[in-house]
Design a protein around this motif. Sequence first.
Motif, PDB file in Angstrom:
ATOM      1  N   GLU A 159       0.821  -1.210   0.000  1.00  0.00           N
ATOM      2  CA  GLU A 159       0.000   0.000   0.000  1.00  0.00           C
ATOM      3  C   GLU A 159       0.857   1.262   0.000  1.00  0.00           C
ATOM      4  O   GLU A 159       0.516   2.265  -0.622  1.00  0.00           O
ATOM      5  N   ARG A 160       1.973   1.182   0.728  1.00  0.00           N
ATOM      6  CA  ARG A 160       2.855   2.347   0.849  1.00  0.00           C
ATOM      7  C   ARG A 160       3.563   2.658  -0.461  1.00  0.00           C
ATOM      8  O   ARG A 160       3.705   3.815  -0.849  1.00  0.00           O
ATOM      9  N   THR A 161       4.020   1.606  -1.159  1.00  0.00           N
ATOM     10  CA  THR A 161       4.843   1.807  -2.356  1.00  0.00           C
ATOM     11  C   THR A 161       4.091   1.590  -3.661  1.00  0.00           C
ATOM     12  O   THR A 161       4.466   2.150  -4.694  1.00  0.00           O
ATOM     13  N   GLY A 162       3.060   0.742  -3.636  1.00  0.00           N
ATOM     14  CA  GLY A 162       2.353   0.389  -4.866  1.00  0.00           C
ATOM     15  C   GLY A 162       3.147  -0.528  -5.776  1.00  0.00           C
ATOM     16  O   GLY A 162       2.759  -0.770  -6.922  1.00  0.00           O
ATOM     17  N   LYS A 163       4.252  -1.074  -5.276  1.00  0.00           N
ATOM     18  CA  LYS A 163       5.145  -1.881  -6.113  1.00  0.00           C
ATOM     19  C   LYS A 163       5.087  -3.343  -5.696  1.00  0.00           C
ATOM     20  O   LYS A 163       5.829  -3.809  -4.829  1.00  0.00           O
ATOM     21  N   TYR A 164       4.182  -4.092  -6.345  1.00  0.00           N
ATOM     22  CA  TYR A 164       3.992  -5.502  -5.996  1.00  0.00           C
ATOM     23  C   TYR A 164       5.259  -6.308  -6.238  1.00  0.00           C
ATOM     24  O   TYR A 164       5.649  -7.138  -5.396  1.00  0.00           O
ATOM     25  N   GLU A 165       5.898  -6.102  -7.372  1.00  0.00           N
ATOM     26  CA  GLU A 165       7.104  -6.878  -7.713  1.00  0.00           C
ATOM     27  C   GLU A 165       8.191  -6.691  -6.654  1.00  0.00           C
ATOM     28  O   GLU A 165       8.853  -7.656  -6.251  1.00  0.00           O
ATOM     29  N   GLU A 166       8.360  -5.483  -6.209  1.00  0.00           N
ATOM     30  CA  GLU A 166       9.386  -5.212  -5.201  1.00  0.00           C
ATOM     31  C   GLU A 166       9.045  -5.884  -3.878  1.00  0.00           C
ATOM     32  O   GLU A 166       9.912  -6.486  -3.230  1.00  0.00           O
ATOM     33  N   VAL A 167       7.774  -5.829  -3.491  1.00  0.00           N
ATOM     34  CA  VAL A 167       7.350  -6.422  -2.221  1.00  0.00           C
ATOM     35  C   VAL A 167       7.515  -7.926  -2.245  1.00  0.00           C
ATOM     36  O   VAL A 167       8.028  -8.534  -1.294  1.00  0.00           O
ATOM     37  N   ILE A 168       7.125  -8.577  -3.351  1.00  0.00           N
ATOM     38  CA  ILE A 168       7.208 -10.038  -3.372  1.00  0.00           C
ATOM     39  C   ILE A 168       8.664 -10.507  -3.466  1.00  0.00           C
ATOM     40  O   ILE A 168       9.024 -11.548  -2.916  1.00  0.00           O
ATOM     41  N   ARG A 169       9.503  -9.723  -4.121  1.00  0.00           N
ATOM     42  CA  ARG A 169      10.935 -10.086  -4.161  1.00  0.00           C
ATOM     43  C   ARG A 169      11.534 -10.019  -2.758  1.00  0.00           C
ATOM     44  O   ARG A 169      12.297 -10.903  -2.340  1.00  0.00           O
ATOM     45  N   ILE A 170      11.193  -8.980  -2.018  1.00  0.00           N
ATOM     46  CA  ILE A 170      11.686  -8.851  -0.645  1.00  0.00           C
ATOM     47  C   ILE A 170      11.148  -9.997   0.210  1.00  0.00           C
ATOM     48  O   ILE A 170      11.872 -10.594   1.015  1.00  0.00           O
ATOM     49  N   ALA A 171       9.863 -10.333   0.029  1.00  0.00           N
ATOM     50  CA  ALA A 171       9.263 -11.430   0.792  1.00  0.00           C
ATOM     51  C   ALA A 171       9.967 -12.746   0.492  1.00  0.00           C
ATOM     52  O   ALA A 171      10.262 -13.531   1.404  1.00  0.00           O
ATOM     53  N   ALA A 172      10.252 -13.003  -0.791  1.00  0.00           N
ATOM     54  CA  ALA A 172      10.928 -14.238  -1.184  1.00  0.00           C
ATOM     55  C   ALA A 172      12.340 -14.295  -0.614  1.00  0.00           C
ATOM     56  O   ALA A 172      12.777 -15.334  -0.103  1.00  0.00           O
ATOM     57  N   GLU A 173      13.053 -13.179  -0.679  1.00  0.00           N
ATOM     58  CA  GLU A 173      14.410 -13.131  -0.117  1.00  0.00           C
ATOM     59  C   GLU A 173      14.377 -13.337   1.397  1.00  0.00           C
ATOM     60  O   GLU A 173      15.243 -14.017   1.963  1.00  0.00           O
ATOM     61  N   THR A 174      13.376 -12.751   2.047  1.00  0.00           N
ATOM     62  CA  THR A 174      13.246 -12.894   3.495  1.00  0.00           C
ATOM     63  C   THR A 174      12.986 -14.345   3.876  1.00  0.00           C
ATOM     64  O   THR A 174      13.574 -14.875   4.825  1.00  0.00           O
ATOM     65  N   MET A 175      12.101 -15.011   3.132  1.00  0.00           N
ATOM     66  CA  MET A 175      11.806 -16.410   3.406  1.00  0.00           C
ATOM     67  C   MET A 175      13.037 -17.282   3.182  1.00  0.00           C
ATOM     68  O   MET A 175      13.367 -18.149   4.006  1.00  0.00           O
ATOM     69  N   GLU A 176      13.748 -17.062   2.085  1.00  0.00           N
ATOM     70  CA  GLU A 176      14.971 -17.845   1.817  1.00  0.00           C
ATOM     71  C   GLU A 176      16.012 -17.624   2.908  1.00  0.00           C
ATOM     72  O   GLU A 176      16.670 -18.569   3.343  1.00  0.00           O
ATOM     73  N   ARG A 177      16.158 -16.373   3.325  1.00  0.00           N
ATOM     74  CA  ARG A 177      17.127 -16.069   4.375  1.00  0.00           C
ATOM     75  C   ARG A 177      16.738 -16.760   5.679  1.00  0.00           C
ATOM     76  O   ARG A 177      17.596 -17.281   6.403  1.00  0.00           O
ATOM     77  N   GLY A 178      15.437 -16.799   5.976  1.00  0.00           N
ATOM     78  CA  GLY A 178      14.971 -17.467   7.176  1.00  0.00           C
ATOM     79  C   GLY A 178      15.247 -18.962   7.137  1.00  0.00           C
ATOM     80  O   GLY A 178      15.699 -19.552   8.121  1.00  0.00           O
TER      81      GLY A 178
END
Length: 338
Positions: A69-88
Amino acid sequence: MNLNYEEFKEKIKDDIKDYMDEKYKDCGVVIRKVNKTNREVDGLNFYDIPGLKNATPTIYVNNLYEEYERTGKYEEVIRIAAETMERGIKSFNDEIKAELLDISRLKDNVFFTLINAEQNKELLKTVPHREFEDLAIVYRWNLGNDSLGTYTNLVDNDLAKKEGLTENDLYNAANKNTKELFPILVKNMNEVISEIIFGDSELSGEMEEEFKEVMMETQDERSMYVITNESKLFGAASMLYEEPLHELAEKIESDLYILPSSIHEVIAVSADFGSPDELAEMVYEINMDQVDINDRLSNQVYCYDKDLRTLRLATDTINKSLDDVDRGVISTPEREVR
């Protein structure tokens, strides 16, 4: 593309594996309601993860959507989410020793924490607990530390039943373990401020000592004392140990008012500091303005009677709810053991 929350939730569930390493393509993905401290959220979990048994990182869809909602950038949010999950997943594999995930060791590593009872009444239906004034004592399993911090898991009814542990078993074990795993720390607030100011300072030791002397000149009835633990994690539970409260009360020759600044620490002041209702109003304002919803403990004030050696509620304010508008961030995933 302008997604509402439900559309976003389903899309990120369907898409997240496309942004991750190929080795995770056969993992399952599920989103489920999670009762976290003070609120209900949607947790995104992977299962059937290569190399991980009975464990999964969790990231929270609510926080991801707020970023979208803050950025409007779905691609950026899902990339960060995927990286966060992999890092976890990677840090779980690399840092958490397998023996720490052995649930037969639960009793050796269980500790207690404090949460608000009314705010968490749905959560409390699912976990062993005991009430303490307007709070509840709940139990967490210490999984250990890694480069990103300390990892713990809330002990629910299923986990306790699996190990054949009653609430009383958990309390007795946690009462011993908590102060050993997280040693209690009581410090004058002025000393804490001094450490913050001079922690990485290159100023001379003489100047630091002069500053401390001035700061520590505050009279006891106007002093504030931080009660937490050495890890500053879930440190509000330190007030369940009566001896440190008694020592402080004897030192300043006064009963104490205890102000719950967060689930991680409380503030003790002399009973001569001010009226409990005025202090409770201050606690409420700070909670609403400065403390994240996840960390709020109570809007009430407690009184420690140094002669009776008891800790009880000193207020019954109308401002009992801990809710306000919550803002989340994409953060390191939590680890959950099943």
